[in-house]
Design a protein around this motif. Structure first.
Motif: not given
Ligand code: HEC
Length: 137
Positions: A71-99
């Motif tokens: 996760e990462y936060g910063a003040l960018v052009d007068g705006e507070y911005r924050f991001m938090k990554a979403q990492v795949t679990t096996p469940l996610c691969l039903k719709c984001h995997g290869s098969n």
């Protein structure tokens, strides 16, 4: 996901998750989106700042940083911005995997003809929550 299986879960990810983001945005005053370097929804393309943060998350993950700490936060052009990554679990691969199961794949292609969010493996960064807040001047 428990009731109805993946076909209904498409609606959870496609309708419920964006709705929750909108509701939280309205309640909190923060703008909340989900973004990705390989987006499924056209509106989830990462902007330049989000792209650089996602690329940094990729580096940190491959250097062994635990995914929960991406996760990462910063003040960018007068705006507070924050991001938090979403990492795949096996469940996610039903719709984001290869098969993907065939009816599910058809449904996803119908809704997202320009889908890039396929071919993931478990433990990869699928995208991130991206929050921004502009304080009153
Ligand atoms: C049953 C199908 C399904 C499953 C399972 C699923 N997703 Fe999705 N995901 C979708 C669909 C459909 C969208 C597009 C939603 C929209 O239009 O905003 C999406 C969008 C996303 C987005 C928004 C960015 C983009 O590409 O549009 C992220 C981030 C995401 N998914 C992460 C995950 C993660 C992480 C998991 C596992 C914990 C997961 N998804 C499981 C179907 C699924």
């Amino acid at each position: 996901m428990q009731q109805g299986g993946p076909l209904n879960a498409v609606d959870v990810c496609a309708i419920k998750a964006p709705q929750i983001a909108r509701d939280l945005s309205e309640q909190s005053g923060w703008n909340i989106r989900r973004v990705s370097l390989k987006n499924r929804n056209a509106s989830a393309a990462a902007d330049a700042w989000e792209q650089s943060v996602l690329e940094e998350f990729e580096l940190q993950l491959s250097a062994g940083k635990p995914s929960k700490e991406l996760e990462y936060g910063a003040l960018v052009d007068g705006e507070y911005r924050f991001m938090k990554a979403q990492v795949t679990t096996p469940l996610c691969l039903k719709c984001h995997g290869s098969n993907l199961a065939q009816p599910l794949h058809e449904k996803i292609k119908m809704h997202y003809p320009n889908d890039l969010a396929l071919g993931y493996q478990a433990g990869e960064i699928r995208g991130a929550f991206s929050l921004s807040f502009k304080p009153e001047p």
